[in-house]
Design an enzyme around this catalytic site. Structure first.
Site, PDB file in Angstrom:
ATOM      1  N   ASP A  84      -3.144  -8.550  -7.252  1.00  0.00           N
ATOM      2  CA  ASP A  84      -2.773  -8.942  -5.887  1.00  0.00           C
ATOM      3  C   ASP A  84      -3.476 -10.244  -5.493  1.00  0.00           C
ATOM      4  OD1 ASP A  84      -1.798  -8.817  -3.290  1.00  0.00           O
ATOM      5  OD2 ASP A  84      -3.363  -7.424  -2.612  1.00  0.00           O
TER       6      ASP A  84
ATOM      7  N   HIS B 171       0.818  -1.219   0.000  1.00  0.00           N
ATOM      8  CA  HIS B 171       0.000   0.000   0.000  1.00  0.00           C
ATOM      9  C   HIS B 171       0.851   1.269   0.000  1.00  0.00           C
ATOM     10  CE1 HIS B 171      -3.599  -2.470   1.744  1.00  0.00           C
ATOM     11  NE2 HIS B 171      -3.413  -2.671   0.455  1.00  0.00           N
TER      12      HIS B 171
ATOM     13  N   SER C  54      -6.790  -2.180  -0.358  1.00  0.00           N
ATOM     14  CA  SER C  54      -6.463  -1.395  -1.556  1.00  0.00           C
ATOM     15  C   SER C  54      -7.673  -0.646  -2.123  1.00  0.00           C
ATOM     16  CB  SER C  54      -5.797  -2.281  -2.615  1.00  0.00           C
ATOM     17  OG  SER C  54      -6.537  -3.452  -2.857  1.00  0.00           O
TER      18      SER C  54
ATOM     19  N   HIS D  89      -7.872  -8.167  -7.722  1.00  0.00           N
ATOM     20  CA  HIS D  89      -8.142  -9.056  -6.580  1.00  0.00           C
ATOM     21  C   HIS D  89      -8.341  -8.138  -5.379  1.00  0.00           C
ATOM     22  CE1 HIS D  89      -6.173 -11.648  -9.502  1.00  0.00           C
ATOM     23  NE2 HIS D  89      -6.613 -12.703  -8.853  1.00  0.00           N
TER      24      HIS D  89
ATOM     25  N   GLU E 195     -13.752  -9.153  -7.434  1.00  0.00           N
ATOM     26  CA  GLU E 195     -13.622 -10.030  -6.266  1.00  0.00           C
ATOM     27  C   GLU E 195     -14.563 -11.213  -6.477  1.00  0.00           C
ATOM     28  OE1 GLU E 195     -11.606 -10.262  -3.438  1.00  0.00           O
ATOM     29  OE2 GLU E 195     -12.795 -12.071  -3.200  1.00  0.00           O
TER      30      GLU E 195
ATOM     31  N   ASP F 148     -13.822 -12.833 -12.347  1.00  0.00           N
ATOM     32  CA  ASP F 148     -12.457 -13.356 -12.231  1.00  0.00           C
ATOM     33  C   ASP F 148     -11.473 -12.247 -12.634  1.00  0.00           C
ATOM     34  OD1 ASP F 148     -10.901 -16.424 -12.860  1.00  0.00           O
ATOM     35  OD2 ASP F 148      -9.968 -14.507 -13.267  1.00  0.00           O
ATOM     36  N   GLY F 149     -10.562 -11.943 -11.732  1.00  0.00           N
ATOM     37  CA  GLY F 149      -9.623 -10.853 -11.995  1.00  0.00           C
ATOM     38  C   GLY F 149      -8.752 -11.094 -13.215  1.00  0.00           C
TER      39      GLY F 149
HETATM   40  C1  LIG Z   1      -4.515 -10.654  -1.253  1.00  0.00           C
HETATM   41  S1  LIG Z   1      -6.240 -10.471  -1.275  1.00  0.00           S
HETATM   42  C2  LIG Z   1      -6.488  -8.857  -1.893  1.00  0.00           C
HETATM   43  C3  LIG Z   1      -6.086  -7.745  -0.989  1.00  0.00           C
HETATM   44  C4  LIG Z   1      -6.332  -6.370  -1.531  1.00  0.00           C
HETATM   45  N1  LIG Z   1      -5.797  -6.194  -2.857  1.00  0.00           N
HETATM   46  C5  LIG Z   1      -5.739  -5.323  -0.605  1.00  0.00           C
HETATM   47  O1  LIG Z   1      -4.583  -4.907  -0.825  1.00  0.00           O
HETATM   48  O2  LIG Z   1      -6.428  -4.893   0.321  1.00  0.00           O
HETATM   49  C6  LIG Z   1      -6.722 -11.466  -2.643  1.00  0.00           C
HETATM   50  C7  LIG Z   1      -8.213 -11.481  -2.911  1.00  0.00           C
HETATM   51  O3  LIG Z   1      -8.428 -12.073  -4.194  1.00  0.00           O
HETATM   52  C8  LIG Z   1      -9.652 -12.780  -4.161  1.00  0.00           C
HETATM   53  N2  LIG Z   1      -9.610 -13.699  -5.316  1.00  0.00           N
HETATM   54  C9  LIG Z   1      -9.063 -14.945  -5.393  1.00  0.00           C
HETATM   55  N3  LIG Z   1      -9.114 -15.394  -6.657  1.00  0.00           N
HETATM   56  C10 LIG Z   1      -9.687 -14.404  -7.403  1.00  0.00           C
HETATM   57  C11 LIG Z   1      -9.958 -14.250  -8.791  1.00  0.00           C
HETATM   58  N4  LIG Z   1      -9.663 -15.221  -9.672  1.00  0.00           N
HETATM   59  N5  LIG Z   1     -10.534 -13.109  -9.209  1.00  0.00           N
HETATM   60  C12 LIG Z   1     -10.832 -12.117  -8.326  1.00  0.00           C
HETATM   61  N6  LIG Z   1     -10.580 -12.197  -7.008  1.00  0.00           N
HETATM   62  C13 LIG Z   1     -10.009 -13.328  -6.546  1.00  0.00           C
HETATM   63  C14 LIG Z   1      -9.684 -13.408  -2.790  1.00  0.00           C
HETATM   64  O4  LIG Z   1     -11.003 -13.729  -2.405  1.00  0.00           O
HETATM   65  C15 LIG Z   1      -9.045 -12.300  -1.933  1.00  0.00           C
HETATM   66  O5  LIG Z   1     -10.049 -11.491  -1.374  1.00  0.00           O
END
Ligand SMILES: C[S@@+](CC[C@H](N)C(=O)[O-])C[C@H]1O[C@@H](n2cnc3c(N)ncnc32)[C@H](O)[C@@H]1O
Length: 272
Positions: A155, A18, A91, A41, A109, A134-135
């Site tokens: 992320d 961050h 984030s 993500h 998400e 899906d990200g």
């Molecule tokens: C490391 S965390 C994100 C933290 C966030 N970026 C932050 O800095 O506050 C990863 C997130 O990705 C989500 N996730 C997992 N696979 C995903 C996908 N294919 N597409 C979108 N989100 C996904 C998880 O549920 C989780 O909430």
């Protein structure tokens, strides 16, 4: 999908990501033209560190909790943003707080609970779109943005061993569609081998102008521990290589334990 960011919010790795994220957005906003930010993500958006999962692990006590009193100058801007927001921002909340009136944020998400919280946080916010998507797929679907300027934050949770390959492939997709975009991908450093493979995969994509900002608490020889982390940046804004090391160093001085192999550095992975 077992990973829940609430258990790790505010840990040293979150702070590292961050602090650099705030720098990158500031750099993009040095020009008046609007920017688009894609958070592939996103997580839940913000977290209560005094309750629930964060309280159970207490990881934030070794991270953000060590930074908030008497912030070192290199972290003042980042910590000013955190202070201004009340509940600890993930984030999405951090990025949202930095948007100017014509900037936009899109968050993806998949976890239903995090998605629910994210949607509630940004309900009726015209500058933020929350996608149950899906990200990885969104890198193809949401890029390039109409603004033609902006940042993509990648992320993922690194729950499976293939995730470094997914990130390299995702960066290649994002770069092919949004050549001028700043692309930032966080990665864990447990041991060196997967990171070396990641850099090799990136070099094989032919993408130019890549740097890696890395932060190690200790020599990464204990593969079961999060010994450090990195932020890979494609198209780093001017002065990133100059400004990021003092940010990482200030963080290391606050959250490190003087262990052997501790490091704060920015390395070039591919030339401009
Ligand atoms: C490391 S965390 C994100 C933290 C966030 N970026 C932050 O800095 O506050 C990863 C997130 O990705 C989500 N996730 C997992 N696979 C995903 C996908 N294919 N597409 C979108 N989100 C996904 C998880 O549920 C989780 O909430």
């Amino acid at each position: 999908m077992n990973y829940r960011h609430a258990f790790h919010a505010g840990n040293f790795a979150d702070c590292m990501k961050h602090a650099l994220l705030v720098w990158l957005i500031d750099a993009l906003q040095a020009k008046p033209a609007p920017i688009f930010v894609l958070d592939t993500h996103a997580g839940a958006g913000r977290y209560d560190l005094e309750a629930g999962p964060a309280q159970r692990t207490g990881e934030w006590r070794q991270g953000i909790d060590r930074l908030l009193d008497t912030p070192p100058p290199a972290l003042a801007r980042y910590l000013g943003c955190i202070h201004a927001l009340g509940l600890y921002p993930g984030s999405p909340a951090l990025i949202r707080a930095m948007l100017r009136p014509d900037d936009r944020l899109a968050c993806c998400e998949l976890h239903p609970d995090d998605l629910f919280q994210l949607r509630r946080l940004f309900a009726r916010d015209p500058q933020v779109a929350v996608h149950q998507r899906d990200g990885w797929e969104a890198l193809g679907g949401l890029l390039p943005p109409k603004e033609r300027r902006g940042l993509v934050l990648i992320d993922p949770p690194y729950e499976n061993p293939d995730e470094f390959s997914d990130v390299a492939a995702g960066l290649a997709t994002a770069h092919a569609r949004f050549r001028t975009g700043v692309l930032a991908a966080w990665y864990p450093i447990k041991h060196r081998a997967p990171v070396r493979g990641f850099f090799t995969a990136l070099q094989q994509t032919g993408i130019r102008d890549i740097v890696a900002a890395e932060f190690l608490l200790r020599e990464p020889v204990l593969p079961d521990r999060l010994n450090g982390c990195g932020l890979l940046v494609v198209n780093p804004p001017f002065r990133f290589e100059h400004d990021a090391p003092p940010i990482l160093q200030a963080l290391l001085e606050r959250v490190g334990h003087n262990e052997r192999g501790a490091l704060a550095a920015v390395t070039r992975i591919a030339d401009e």
